[in-house]
Design an enzyme around this catalytic site. Structure first.
Site, mmCIF file in Angstrom:
data_model
loop_
_atom_site.group_PDB
_atom_site.id
_atom_site.type_symbol
_atom_site.label_atom_id
_atom_site.label_comp_id
_atom_site.label_asym_id
_atom_site.label_seq_id
_atom_site.Cartn_x
_atom_site.Cartn_y
_atom_site.Cartn_z
ATOM 1 N N GLY A 246 58.833 31.077 43.340
ATOM 2 C CA GLY A 246 58.213 31.074 44.429
ATOM 3 C C GLY A 246 56.844 30.040 43.857
ATOM 4 N N SER B 147 47.667 42.508 46.473
ATOM 5 C CA SER B 147 47.313 41.595 47.474
ATOM 6 C C SER B 147 44.977 42.049 47.824
ATOM 7 C CB SER B 147 47.791 41.864 47.798
ATOM 8 O OG SER B 147 47.239 41.386 49.606
ATOM 9 N N THR C 203 44.815 42.900 50.835
ATOM 10 C CA THR C 203 45.357 42.945 52.081
ATOM 11 C C THR C 203 45.331 44.922 51.665
ATOM 12 O OG1 THR C 203 47.456 43.762 53.962
ATOM 13 C CG2 THR C 203 48.087 43.668 51.521
ATOM 14 N N TYR D 168 54.138 45.459 54.827
ATOM 15 C CA TYR D 168 54.104 44.755 53.573
ATOM 16 C C TYR D 168 52.686 45.325 52.659
ATOM 17 C CZ TYR D 168 52.194 40.924 50.508
ATOM 18 O OH TYR D 168 51.952 40.325 49.764
ATOM 19 N N LYS E 50 52.689 46.961 49.365
ATOM 20 C CA LYS E 50 51.672 46.879 47.919
ATOM 21 C C LYS E 50 50.434 47.575 47.346
ATOM 22 C CE LYS E 50 52.838 42.350 47.498
ATOM 23 N NZ LYS E 50 53.532 42.147 46.619
ATOM 24 N N LEU F 125 48.007 30.100 57.261
ATOM 25 C CA LEU F 125 46.805 29.000 58.154
ATOM 26 C C LEU F 125 46.840 27.272 57.251
ATOM 27 C CD1 LEU F 125 44.230 27.869 60.021
ATOM 28 C CD2 LEU F 125 42.814 28.867 58.477
ATOM 29 N N ARG G 148 44.156 37.204 66.771
ATOM 30 C CA ARG G 148 45.613 37.460 66.363
ATOM 31 C C ARG G 148 45.763 38.815 65.986
ATOM 32 N NH1 ARG G 148 47.787 34.509 61.299
ATOM 33 N NH2 ARG G 148 46.338 35.296 60.369
HETATM 34 P P1 NAD Z 1 57.288 33.375 47.043
HETATM 35 O O1 NAD Z 1 58.177 33.555 48.602
HETATM 36 O O2 NAD Z 1 56.640 31.775 46.928
HETATM 37 O O3 NAD Z 1 57.396 33.891 46.070
HETATM 38 C C1 NAD Z 1 58.060 35.341 45.743
HETATM 39 C C2 NAD Z 1 59.534 34.577 44.949
HETATM 40 O O4 NAD Z 1 60.223 36.372 44.726
HETATM 41 C C3 NAD Z 1 60.020 33.813 45.593
HETATM 42 O O5 NAD Z 1 60.709 32.960 44.553
HETATM 43 C C4 NAD Z 1 61.666 34.841 46.230
HETATM 44 O O6 NAD Z 1 63.205 34.099 46.494
HETATM 45 C C5 NAD Z 1 61.395 35.970 45.288
HETATM 46 N N1 NAD Z 1 61.973 36.929 45.094
HETATM 47 C C6 NAD Z 1 61.757 38.016 46.855
HETATM 48 N N2 NAD Z 1 62.483 38.762 46.673
HETATM 49 C C7 NAD Z 1 63.177 38.869 45.509
HETATM 50 C C8 NAD Z 1 64.159 39.926 44.737
HETATM 51 N N3 NAD Z 1 64.724 41.144 45.256
HETATM 52 N N4 NAD Z 1 65.228 39.569 43.753
HETATM 53 C C9 NAD Z 1 64.606 38.417 43.083
HETATM 54 N N5 NAD Z 1 63.707 37.608 43.567
HETATM 55 C C10 NAD Z 1 63.092 37.662 44.867
HETATM 56 O O7 NAD Z 1 55.719 34.150 47.631
HETATM 57 P P2 NAD Z 1 54.404 33.540 46.668
HETATM 58 O O8 NAD Z 1 53.285 33.578 47.571
HETATM 59 O O9 NAD Z 1 54.570 33.150 45.857
HETATM 60 O O10 NAD Z 1 53.956 35.007 46.463
HETATM 61 C C11 NAD Z 1 54.230 35.537 44.983
HETATM 62 C C12 NAD Z 1 53.468 37.577 44.643
HETATM 63 O O11 NAD Z 1 52.109 37.433 45.305
HETATM 64 C C13 NAD Z 1 54.273 38.435 46.014
HETATM 65 O O12 NAD Z 1 55.127 39.510 45.569
HETATM 66 C C14 NAD Z 1 53.530 37.905 47.051
HETATM 67 O O13 NAD Z 1 53.861 39.627 47.893
HETATM 68 C C15 NAD Z 1 52.242 38.152 46.293
HETATM 69 N N6 NAD Z 1 50.420 38.379 47.365
HETATM 70 C C16 NAD Z 1 50.986 36.627 47.993
HETATM 71 C C17 NAD Z 1 49.538 36.048 48.917
HETATM 72 C C18 NAD Z 1 50.160 34.720 49.701
HETATM 73 O O14 NAD Z 1 49.174 34.432 50.472
HETATM 74 N N7 NAD Z 1 50.485 33.863 49.131
HETATM 75 C C19 NAD Z 1 48.964 37.385 48.353
HETATM 76 C C20 NAD Z 1 48.913 38.200 47.667
HETATM 77 C C21 NAD Z 1 49.827 38.573 47.448
HETATM 78 C C1 WQD Z 2 43.922 33.115 57.538
HETATM 79 C C2 WQD Z 2 42.999 32.746 58.958
HETATM 80 C C3 WQD Z 2 43.459 33.897 60.485
HETATM 81 C C4 WQD Z 2 47.247 30.695 61.149
HETATM 82 C C5 WQD Z 2 47.514 37.026 54.855
HETATM 83 C C6 WQD Z 2 48.477 38.437 54.806
HETATM 84 C C7 WQD Z 2 47.410 38.604 53.533
HETATM 85 C C8 WQD Z 2 48.478 37.933 51.788
HETATM 86 C C9 WQD Z 2 48.101 36.615 52.787
HETATM 87 C C10 WQD Z 2 49.684 38.290 51.450
HETATM 88 C C11 WQD Z 2 42.689 34.036 59.996
HETATM 89 C C12 WQD Z 2 43.198 32.308 60.924
HETATM 90 C C13 WQD Z 2 45.875 31.570 60.933
HETATM 91 C C14 WQD Z 2 46.820 29.922 62.563
HETATM 92 C C15 WQD Z 2 44.563 30.545 63.035
HETATM 93 N N1 WQD Z 2 48.999 37.352 52.101
HETATM 94 N N2 WQD Z 2 44.468 31.159 61.366
HETATM 95 N N3 WQD Z 2 45.463 30.108 63.002
HETATM 96 O O1 WQD Z 2 45.732 36.656 58.115
HETATM 97 O O2 WQD Z 2 44.200 36.626 55.912
HETATM 98 O O3 WQD Z 2 45.934 37.275 55.421
HETATM 99 O O4 WQD Z 2 48.560 35.965 53.689
HETATM 100 O O5 WQD Z 2 49.853 39.252 50.206
HETATM 101 O O6 WQD Z 2 48.539 39.542 53.279
HETATM 102 O O7 WQD Z 2 48.027 38.927 56.104
HETATM 103 O O8 WQD Z 2 45.892 34.714 55.742
HETATM 104 O O9 WQD Z 2 46.489 32.397 56.401
HETATM 105 O O10 WQD Z 2 47.844 34.083 58.338
HETATM 106 O O11 WQD Z 2 45.034 33.660 57.985
HETATM 107 O O12 WQD Z 2 43.088 30.545 63.206
HETATM 108 O O13 WQD Z 2 47.608 28.976 63.339
HETATM 109 O O14 WQD Z 2 42.986 31.774 59.781
HETATM 110 O O15 WQD Z 2 43.455 33.886 61.833
HETATM 111 O O16 WQD Z 2 41.764 34.274 60.335
HETATM 112 P P1 WQD Z 2 45.548 36.518 56.368
HETATM 113 P P2 WQD Z 2 46.761 33.784 57.252
#
Ligand code: NAD
Ligand code: WQD
Length: 350
Positions: A16, A130, A132, A157, A161, A208, A304
């Site tokens: 991922g 996260s 979150t 979600y 976490k 975003l 939103r």
């Molecule tokens: P991503 O979806 O790109 O990566 C997650 C990977 O896990 C993917 O490759 C998916 O195919 C794999 N996956 C999902 N379910 C699975 C399963 N049951 N078995 C095996 N593989 C599985 O997401 P990412 O952005 O790289 O996020 C990685 C981690 O970080 C996630 O746990 C996500 O919740 C957390 N996270 C992401 C963000 C963000 O904004 N990207 C923010 C905070 C936390």
């Molecule tokens: C960022 C800002 C929107 C889209 C989310 C998850 C959080 C974490 C990260 C995993 C906000 C604004 C967005 C658009 C906009 N993921 N926006 N127009 O909401 O901070 O966090 O991703 O853990 O759990 O909730 O990120 O990128 O969605 O938004 O104006 O089309 O951009 O309002 O202020 P967010 P985001």
């Protein structure tokens, strides 16, 4: 930079977005990286490209992390010193529609992983948590010691976490020779500067930055700015702590190095991985235009639902204990996200 020579690290969900960048950093710093992924939100192509960049071989195995027996086979063969658990579902809106799916996949995979680690004697675990989990109760800068009540988390979600963090606390307490590090990411954006790997959301992205790059490329017509009436920020649009995915990947390497340090007692640790700076949506759009020379067509829309006005980390604990801090600016985040999107308009699909 750390030296992981001779150490094998298993990355669940390593194909991922964040996992592939972390695989790259760990491989460049000498680790033998093994990836398991079911590719539900990724493609093995990401790891093939990491191999191309690093000139290292990275086994990338198709496996659902809920399959404990399959995990045990992988651990028996590769004998990892640590696991970084990225695998899971992460789409906030989908989690509201299908909470049970999020509980099944996110809890189920973590539980199977803990069982496999126990049976195979693997004692070091880093978990992708996260920001979150801070919910809407706490005022930024957000610190790791703030309380995180379950009923203040905005969606299933986020709840998954938070509950997994608690599962892992109990797991570490019962297995006192385990080290567990919970990493709370803020808003990861950007891509490797080569433009060969990056974020490849399946379907319509919600976040975003992938929406901004798609507007600039003409795949999406207009960016909807969700609210410019927040009194908490100067320009009225909400602010977030954006972190370059390469800084985030290096944060994992720093957490792993600390965990594996000679003589360090096993422990449960929690760290924010963020920059400590808040950037509004309108500031990010201005930075994107400056970095890329592209105009981003936008319209102001209502807020939103569920969005916080302001969110940013206090990263001082990670700065101090992991000797890590973010290095890359918002302009670099925009430049690298754009570079990736331009080179790969369809992501990893040809
Ligand atoms: P991503 O979806 O790109 O990566 C997650 C990977 O896990 C993917 O490759 C998916 O195919 C794999 N996956 C999902 N379910 C699975 C399963 N049951 N078995 C095996 N593989 C599985 O997401 P990412 O952005 O790289 O996020 C990685 C981690 O970080 C996630 O746990 C996500 O919740 C957390 N996270 C992401 C963000 C963000 O904004 N990207 C923010 C905070 C936390
Ligand atoms: C960022 C800002 C929107 C889209 C989310 C998850 C959080 C974490 C990260 C995993 C906000 C604004 C967005 C658009 C906009 N993921 N926006 N127009 O909401 O901070 O966090 O991703 O853990 O759990 O909730 O990120 O990128 O969605 O938004 O104006 O089309 O951009 O309002 O202020 P967010 P985001």
């Amino acid at each position: 930079m750390h030296n992981f020579e001779g150490q094998t690290v298993l990355l669940t969900g390593g194909a991922g977005y964040i996992g592939s960048h972390t695989a790259l950093v760990l491989a460049q710093w000498g680790a033998k990286v093994v990836v398991v992924d079911n590719f539900c939100n990724s493609a093995p192509e990401s790891i093939r490209r990491v191999e191309e960049i690093t000139q290292k071989t990275i086994p990338c195995l198709e496996l659902d992390v809920r399959d404990q027996a399959g995990l045990e086979e992988v651990m028996t063969e590769h004998k990892p010193v640590a696991v970084i658990h990225f695998a899971g579902l992460k789409a906030v809106g989908e989690s509201v529609e299908k909470p049970q799916l999020y509980f099944e996949v996110n809890f189920g995979s973590t539980s199977a992983l803990c069982g496999a680690m126990q049976n195979c004697g693997v004692k070091n675990l880093i978990f992708s948590s996260s920001a979150t989990v801070y919910g809407d109760l706490n005022q930024p800068p957000l610190t790791e010691t703030m309380s995180t009540p379950m009923d203040r988390v905005a969606n299933p979600y986020g709840l998954s976490k938070l509950v997994i963090e608690q599962m892992l606390k109990w797991q570490q307490r019962a297995n006192s020779d385990w080290s567990v590090t919970l990493l709370r990411y803020f808003n990861p954006v950007g891509a490797h500067p080569s433009g060969k790997i990056g974020e490849d959301p399946q379907g319509d992205p919600n976040n975003l930055m992938p929406r901004v790059t798609r507007v600039a490329l003409g795949i999406i017509d207009t960016l909807h700015v969700f609210g410019t009436d927040y009194p908490e920020t100067d320009d009225g649009s909400p602010s977030r702590d954006y972190i370059h995915v390469m800084d985030l990947a290096e944060g994992h390497a720093a957490a792993l190095a600390e965990m594996l340090k000679d003589g360090r007692p096993p422990a449960l640790k929690t760290y924010n991985l963020g920059s400590g700076k808040a950037t509004t949506v309108l500031e990010l759009l201005a930075a994107f235009e400056e970095a890329t020379g592209q105009k981003v067509k936008r319209e102001i829309h209502p807020r939103r639902e569920g969005d916080l006005p302001v969110s940013f980390a206090d990263p001082s604990l990670a700065n101090k204990e992991l000797n890590w801090k973010t290095q890359r600016s918002i302009v670099e985040m925009c430049r690298d996200a754009w570079n990736w999107q331009q080179q790969n308009p369809n992501g990893y699909r040809a």
